[in-house]
Write an enzyme that holds these catalytic residues in place. Structure first.
Site, short mmCIF file in Angstrom:
data_model
loop_
_atom_site.label_atom_id
_atom_site.label_comp_id
_atom_site.label_asym_id
_atom_site.label_seq_id
_atom_site.Cartn_x
_atom_site.Cartn_y
_atom_site.Cartn_z
CG ASP A 45 2.61 -18.89 16.84
OD1 ASP A 45 2.10 -17.82 16.50
OD2 ASP A 45 3.63 -19.37 16.33
CE LYS A 67 -6.43 -24.34 13.14
NZ LYS A 67 -7.76 -24.81 13.40
CG MET A 183 3.58 -28.54 9.47
SD MET A 183 4.25 -26.98 8.88
CE MET A 183 6.01 -27.24 8.99
#
Ligand code: SAH
Length: 527
Positions: A45, A67, A183
């Site tokens: 990743d 991504k 996030m």
């Protein structure tokens, strides 16, 4: 180190879901590293540090899975699942390398569920999750007896003001002492608003940490009321973590990572040899980010006819001359490839240009018969001319391109010199663009030179059109030179030297750079 694992063969047709850790490649587990070293296929990743791929066998297949959190996905989740299934079914040992811990907001379980459905064998290796790393590397203990005994990890992926949010922000606001949001940059305004609305004090300290545990780590601090503005001003983009809670106060005492003397300094290290650089390790220990540019790449030559013929009749030669470490390395490589060993050289005398070359030769069990007092080609020629060379055959295994001083001096004295191309120097032009881009962007603080040849090779690799362009590219870039001769070469090229240690050693050079950086923090114009 031997582990019990190393004796057990790695089963094929199996998928290992491995946590890569938060960013610093040193934070992967031993188990993860071991699996990478045995992988046949690696699907990795964006958040997994590409340096970890250095552990993977050269013939393994590397697949970039793309991504997360914005930008283009190289593969859909379904596509990734299928990749794992297909390669495992072909019988490969597959490592699926994911940033942080695979089971913390990593969709690791979804991949495993798919494998289970297909009846594919698997194993999961945890990783250091970015929340604990970001906190630790920003000097924040996520729990502390005097501040909090609870911590919650949440995702900010969904806007908390949306009805679809499945996080109970109302309970979370005062229910957990420390809240770490993954996030959460895009949704930070709604998150802070909700937390305040549901009863958390607007004065609660908040830290935001980007690219935690890497040389690019960047962190800011504020409160629930102010952090959005701080983040906006600093233009912080993902990947970043938001840490909310009183423990953030401890940062002023515990912050250690960003306080290292060279933290934030991006330093170009130029090398002429292939070996890993001691200088890089020592600069990184002090917090610098090193960009390594090997200015010369050594390769075997394409045609070994001359050397092979000479090896076949080596007893007819009086001398073999080695004028570099590489000559020794590649000569013995070829000797071994032809099925011989050092005993083949028993009847021939050997001369080397200097002590280091002599030491290299000893590694092959051969002691030099002659080392000149002056460690140069000319010095070697002079020393040999003291012996009787007239009419003698002399073998000179050397670089494809080299100066003729030594063979000419010997030929003039009546020797029969065979020049055998043994290796070649190839300037690695491939990375010229990358280097120029870095300099154009003003994202380099310093360049280090450890020999005159690193200076000239670096400048030829850079390929500036003229002095003016060179000045422009290196404007604001500091130059460190290991000693007076290297410094002179820098100045001969119209540049100035900012750092030069008193003693010409790597340790002293690092020390001089650290002292300089203390007085002159990074002046980089761009990250
Ligand atoms: N499985 C990962 C998390 C993946 S979700 C883990 O355990 O860490 C992706 C989010 O993780 C990013 O948006 C960011 O919030 C966080 N993240 C991952 N690596 C990070 C890093 N080095 N620094 C700061 N945040 C990071």
């Amino acid at each position: 180190m031997t582990t019990s694992q190393s004796s057990s063969p790695i089963p094929c047709g199996k998928v290992y879901l491995v946590g890569a850790g938060p960013g610093d490649p040193g934070l992967i587990t031993l188990r993860g590293k071991y699996l990478l070293e045995h992988a046949e296929v690696v699907v990795y990743d964006y958040l997994a540090n590409p340096k970890l791929l250095g552990y993977v066998p050269k013939d393994a297949k590397l697949i970039y899975a793309g991504k997360k959190g914005g930008g283009l996905h190289a593969f859909t989740q379904q596509g990734i699942n299928q990749l794992l299934i297909d390669h495992a079914k072909e019988g490969s040992m597959v490592v699926r390398l994911k940033g942080g811990d695979p089971f913390i907001f990593g969709r690791g379980a979804e991949e495993i569920e798919e494998l289970v459905r297909e009846g594919i064998d698997f194993e999961v290796v945890p990783g250091v999750t970015s929340a604990t790393a970001a906190a630790t590397y920003a000097g924040i203990p996520i729990t502390h007896r005097e501040y909090t005994a609870s911590v919650a990890f949440v995702t900010g992926h969904e806007d908390p003001t949306k009805k679809s949010s499945n996080i109970s922000w109302e309970k979370l606001a005062t229910g957990a002492g420390t809240i770490v949001v993954y996030m959460g940059i895009k949704t930070l305004p709604s998150i802070t608003k909700k937390l305040i609305e549901y009863g958390r004090s607007p004065d609660t300290p908040v830290a935001v940490v980007r690219w935690a545990s890497t040389p690019q780590q960047f962190s800011v601090e504020g409160t629930l009321a102010t952090i959005c503005e701080v983040v906006q001003k600093a233009d912080i983009k993902p990947p970043a973590l938001v840490i909310v809670g009183d423990v953030v106060k401890l940062r002023k005492t515990i912050d250690w990572f960003e306080r290292r003397p060279l933290f934030g300094q991006r330093i170009v290290v130029t090398r002429t040899r292939e070996q890993a650089s001691d200088l890089v390790v020592k600069l990184e220990e002090n917090g610098a980010e090193c960009l390594e540019y090997s200015t010369i790449h050594i390769e075997p030559v394409e045609d070994y006819t001359i050397l092979d013929q000479a090896l076949g009749e080596i007893d007819s030669y009086s001398w073999i001359l080695f004028t570099s470490l590489n000559a020794v390395t590649y000569f013995f490589k070829r000797l071994h490839e032809k099925g011989y060993d050092s005993r083949k050289l028993a009847a021939t005398k050997i001369a080397v240009v200097g002590r280091a070359t002599g030491e290299e030769l000893l590694k092959y069990g051969v002691r030099a018969d002659l080392i000149p007092e002056q460690f140069t080609g000319k010095g070697l020629a002079e020393a040999l001319l003291q012996t009787e060379v007239k009419g003698n055959r002399i073998l000179l295994p050397r670089a494809l391109k080299a100066t003729e001083i030594l063979p000419e001096a010997l030929t003039d004295a009546g020797a029969m010199v065979t020049i055998a191309p043994t290796y070649q120097n190839i300037p690695p032009q491939g990375r010229r663009e990358e280097l120029r881009d870095q300099l154009e962007a003003g994202s380099v603080d310093m360049i280090t030179f450890t020999s005159s040849s690193t200076v000239s090779n670096f400048l030829s690799m850079l390929g500036a059109a003229d002095g003016q362009e060179l000045q422009r590219l290196l404007n604001n870039v500091r130059i460190a030179a290991i000693g007076p001769i290297t410094a002179e070469t820098v100045r001969d090229n119209g540049l100035s030297v900012d750092i030069q240690p008193e003693r010409y050693t790597i340790d002293d050079m690092v020390q001089a750079i650290v002292c300089y950086a203390k007085d002159n923090p990074s002046q980089r114009t761009k990250g």
